[in-house]
Design a protein around this motif. Sequence first.
Motif, PDB file in Angstrom:
ATOM      1  N   ASN A  74     -14.225  -7.622  -0.894  1.00 41.93           N
ATOM      2  CA  ASN A  74     -14.900  -6.336  -0.934  1.00 41.93           C
ATOM      3  C   ASN A  74     -16.223  -6.405  -1.686  1.00 41.93           C
ATOM      4  O   ASN A  74     -16.978  -5.435  -1.706  1.00 41.93           O
ATOM      5  CB  ASN A  74     -13.982  -5.298  -1.582  1.00 41.93           C
ATOM      6  CG  ASN A  74     -12.767  -5.013  -0.714  1.00 41.93           C
ATOM      7  OD1 ASN A  74     -12.883  -4.553   0.414  1.00 41.93           O
ATOM      8  ND2 ASN A  74     -11.584  -5.317  -1.229  1.00 41.93           N
ATOM      9  N   CYS A 136      -8.004  -2.870   7.413  1.00 40.77           N
ATOM     10  CA  CYS A 136      -8.015  -2.675   5.954  1.00 40.77           C
ATOM     11  C   CYS A 136      -7.894  -1.199   5.575  1.00 40.77           C
ATOM     12  O   CYS A 136      -7.854  -0.873   4.379  1.00 40.77           O
ATOM     13  CB  CYS A 136      -9.300  -3.253   5.361  1.00 40.77           C
ATOM     14  SG  CYS A 136      -9.459  -5.043   5.530  1.00 40.77           S
ATOM     15  N   ASP A 137      -7.834  -0.326   6.558  1.00 40.67           N
ATOM     16  CA  ASP A 137      -7.795   1.120   6.311  1.00 40.67           C
ATOM     17  C   ASP A 137      -6.344   1.591   6.217  1.00 40.67           C
ATOM     18  O   ASP A 137      -5.677   1.806   7.233  1.00 40.67           O
ATOM     19  CB  ASP A 137      -8.524   1.852   7.438  1.00 40.67           C
ATOM     20  CG  ASP A 137      -8.562   3.362   7.219  1.00 40.67           C
ATOM     21  OD1 ASP A 137      -8.070   3.834   6.168  1.00 40.67           O
ATOM     22  OD2 ASP A 137      -9.073   4.066   8.113  1.00 40.67           O
ATOM     23  N   THR A 138      -5.852   1.748   4.991  1.00 41.55           N
ATOM     24  CA  THR A 138      -4.436   2.109   4.780  1.00 41.55           C
ATOM     25  C   THR A 138      -4.245   3.596   4.492  1.00 41.55           C
ATOM     26  O   THR A 138      -3.241   3.992   3.917  1.00 41.55           O
ATOM     27  CB  THR A 138      -3.850   1.286   3.626  1.00 41.55           C
ATOM     28  OG1 THR A 138      -4.636   1.512   2.434  1.00 41.55           O
ATOM     29  CG2 THR A 138      -3.845  -0.201   3.950  1.00 41.55           C
ATOM     30  N   THR A 139      -5.207   4.417   4.890  1.00 41.64           N
ATOM     31  CA  THR A 139      -5.052   5.849   4.653  1.00 41.64           C
ATOM     32  C   THR A 139      -3.860   6.389   5.438  1.00 41.64           C
ATOM     33  O   THR A 139      -3.576   5.930   6.544  1.00 41.64           O
ATOM     34  CB  THR A 139      -6.319   6.613   5.078  1.00 41.64           C
ATOM     35  OG1 THR A 139      -6.638   6.266   6.435  1.00 41.64           O
ATOM     36  CG2 THR A 139      -7.481   6.241   4.176  1.00 41.64           C
ATOM     37  N   SER A 165       2.863   4.801   0.061  1.00 37.45           N
ATOM     38  CA  SER A 165       1.466   4.399  -0.108  1.00 37.45           C
ATOM     39  C   SER A 165       1.321   2.931   0.257  1.00 37.45           C
ATOM     40  O   SER A 165       2.296   2.169   0.270  1.00 37.45           O
ATOM     41  CB  SER A 165       1.000   4.636  -1.552  1.00 37.45           C
ATOM     42  OG  SER A 165       1.738   3.811  -2.449  1.00 37.45           O
ATOM     43  N   SER A 167      -1.780  -0.491   0.186  1.00 37.52           N
ATOM     44  CA  SER A 167      -3.121  -0.995  -0.117  1.00 37.52           C
ATOM     45  C   SER A 167      -3.299  -2.341   0.562  1.00 37.52           C
ATOM     46  O   SER A 167      -2.328  -3.070   0.804  1.00 37.52           O
ATOM     47  CB  SER A 167      -3.334  -1.135  -1.635  1.00 37.52           C
ATOM     48  OG  SER A 167      -2.431  -2.082  -2.186  1.00 37.52           O
ATOM     49  N   ALA A 168      -4.534  -2.679   0.886  1.00 40.64           N
ATOM     50  CA  ALA A 168      -4.856  -3.927   1.581  1.00 40.64           C
ATOM     51  C   ALA A 168      -5.670  -4.821   0.666  1.00 40.64           C
ATOM     52  O   ALA A 168      -6.630  -4.377   0.033  1.00 40.64           O
ATOM     53  CB  ALA A 168      -5.639  -3.630   2.863  1.00 40.64           C
ATOM     54  N   GLU A 169      -5.277  -6.098   0.619  1.00 42.09           N
ATOM     55  CA  GLU A 169      -5.972  -7.081  -0.209  1.00 42.09           C
ATOM     56  C   GLU A 169      -6.303  -8.303   0.648  1.00 42.09           C
ATOM     57  O   GLU A 169      -5.449  -9.151   0.883  1.00 42.09           O
ATOM     58  CB  GLU A 169      -5.089  -7.490  -1.390  1.00 42.09           C
ATOM     59  CG  GLU A 169      -5.703  -8.556  -2.274  1.00 42.09           C
ATOM     60  CD  GLU A 169      -4.705  -9.124  -3.273  1.00 42.09           C
ATOM     61  OE1 GLU A 169      -5.096 -10.039  -4.020  1.00 42.09           O
ATOM     62  OE2 GLU A 169      -3.536  -8.680  -3.298  1.00 42.09           O
ATOM     63  N   TYR A 183      -0.688  -6.953   2.206  1.00 43.22           N
ATOM     64  CA  TYR A 183      -0.455  -5.509   2.098  1.00 43.22           C
ATOM     65  C   TYR A 183       0.605  -5.245   1.028  1.00 43.22           C
ATOM     66  O   TYR A 183       1.692  -5.820   1.056  1.00 43.22           O
ATOM     67  CB  TYR A 183       0.021  -4.936   3.431  1.00 43.22           C
ATOM     68  CG  TYR A 183      -1.013  -5.005   4.537  1.00 43.22           C
ATOM     69  CD1 TYR A 183      -2.110  -4.160   4.560  1.00 43.22           C
ATOM     70  CD2 TYR A 183      -0.885  -5.931   5.572  1.00 43.22           C
ATOM     71  CE1 TYR A 183      -3.055  -4.225   5.581  1.00 43.22           C
ATOM     72  CE2 TYR A 183      -1.822  -6.010   6.598  1.00 43.22           C
ATOM     73  CZ  TYR A 183      -2.903  -5.151   6.589  1.00 43.22           C
ATOM     74  OH  TYR A 183      -3.835  -5.222   7.594  1.00 43.22           O
ATOM     75  N   HIS A 184       0.275  -4.350   0.091  1.00 43.96           N
ATOM     76  CA  HIS A 184       1.220  -3.923  -0.938  1.00 43.96           C
ATOM     77  C   HIS A 184       1.725  -2.532  -0.556  1.00 43.96           C
ATOM     78  O   HIS A 184       0.932  -1.586  -0.445  1.00 43.96           O
ATOM     79  CB  HIS A 184       0.537  -3.892  -2.305  1.00 43.96           C
ATOM     80  CG  HIS A 184      -0.001  -5.221  -2.731  1.00 43.96           C
ATOM     81  ND1 HIS A 184       0.795  -6.207  -3.273  1.00 43.96           N
ATOM     82  CD2 HIS A 184      -1.265  -5.725  -2.688  1.00 43.96           C
ATOM     83  CE1 HIS A 184       0.057  -7.267  -3.552  1.00 43.96           C
ATOM     84  NE2 HIS A 184      -1.198  -7.008  -3.198  1.00 43.96           N
ATOM     85  N   THR A 201       5.809  -6.514  -0.208  1.00 44.15           N
ATOM     86  CA  THR A 201       4.568  -7.181   0.173  1.00 44.15           C
ATOM     87  C   THR A 201       4.721  -7.784   1.562  1.00 44.15           C
ATOM     88  O   THR A 201       5.722  -8.448   1.845  1.00 44.15           O
ATOM     89  CB  THR A 201       4.208  -8.297  -0.826  1.00 44.15           C
ATOM     90  OG1 THR A 201       4.055  -7.734  -2.131  1.00 44.15           O
ATOM     91  CG2 THR A 201       2.916  -8.988  -0.424  1.00 44.15           C
TER      92      THR A 201
END
Length: 511
Positions: A74, A136-139, A165, A167-169, A183-184, A201
């Motif tokens: 990022n 990468c969009d985890t909304t 929820s 999140s992307a890493e 992905y978490h 994960t």
Amino acid sequence: MNAPDVETNLSILDLPNVVMLLYQRVDRPLLPGAQNPPGLFVRYLRRKPARGLAVVYTVDELGHANKAHSNDPNRSVSLTLDEQALDGAHIRFTESQAREAPLEVQESGVLRVKDIGLSVQAFPADSSLPALAASCDTTPHGPLFAALQSAARVQFGDDTWQLVSASAEPVRYKPANRCVIRYHLALEHGQDEGATLRNLTLFGKVYADREQARSVQALQQRLYNEQAHRTAGAGETPSGEGTPVITHGRSSPLLPRPLGMIESLGLTFNTAVQPSNYNERLVTGTRALRPQMERGKGGEITELVIPTEELWLTAIALARLHTSTVRTDESAPRTGAKEAKRARERAALIAGHNPAQADEVRRLAEQLATRLEALQPDVYRPAHGGFKASQLLFHSHQVFVVDFDGFCLADSALDVGYFLAYLRPSGLWYQRPGMMPWFKAAADVFTTTYRQAMLELGVTEAAIDGILQRSKLYEAALLIKIATRRVNRLNSPRPKELAAMLEEVSACLST
């Protein structure tokens, strides 16, 4: 009267200034919120023949560089140059052309200067990997969020878990090609006070080619199903000595479990390989198979530390893969003739970069290619196609093989040679003490175990002998591939390093 200055073409070292220039042209900050001027630091650079140049820069404040930012996609900007824009390590355009040529700002955020073959993009924008941003969009309520929930339910075997929820890493990114994403997830089971919360994960991989993503994931699913039900497993002798045997108990799968995909994005999901016991730890193959030595008070080597169990597990896993019944959708095998063609092409690249050693490079490559073209294995078996330490994960006395993008039908000698070529420690090229004895001992453990595993899985002694003999040719071919890395990274020639590699190629050919 002095002649007017003639503007010269740029070099690779000038490219950070070009990136800065393009962002100035569109009046965009390269690092929003920075207190100091931003700088660009090379993290990845590769040039591939006929495929141009790709450079990934980490963006950070000058004078305040943070090591934690160095691998953060990022905070990265990637630059790609078309093949026609390159002339060796030099660029075919000038700074004025970069400043004045028409600049297109694409909807994805990519800056494209078509006239000079230049693209610049800040992660996750990627003109050749358009699904990266969506991956990468985890909304919540988006397609990725729903797909992650489905993947987690497959992992748990329970459709009542709800994703709270995510999140992307991004963890491994090759511009214009693919990206691996961790992905978490936080999930909930039940409601109110009786709800159970759980973290999970998963790994995702987004491909530029959506058809490749589909075919690879389907193949991995078939291979996983087969291996999950096979009755071969790796066993250890109680004393920890000798070679292991293939038992007839239920075995663990060779690869992480596939968990589905989003076909429209070319994004696949797989379970994360993690120990269930906190006392166990996950170790990458690169680390597990790194040479170690014990030294005396004077620094002399007193003992070579060979990672015997890891080599056993690796050899048994490869034997299980080579005796799989899974086949690819492609009917044409990866033959010795194909490797011969690649060897000649790589040798030409090395020779052009190392003129003093060009004749020797070409001579060895031609000798190798001629022998590869003559290979006629009895049977083409399933093969990984890129089998090396970096594709292995170890924990709890198990090994998992990852990255089946190159899965194919091939001579089993390809994978054996691939592994042995990359098993050589880098210190071998600089004649560091103990490196050659360590490699020979490790290679012997691997090949002895592979032989026994293949025998117990029904392959004849004569067939195994042929695989191990032919593997020397593939080993030599992969050593030539390793030798191209400095060319592809545009490094200066290192004649002593190349000489050591060519010596190993010659040794493989004389075996």
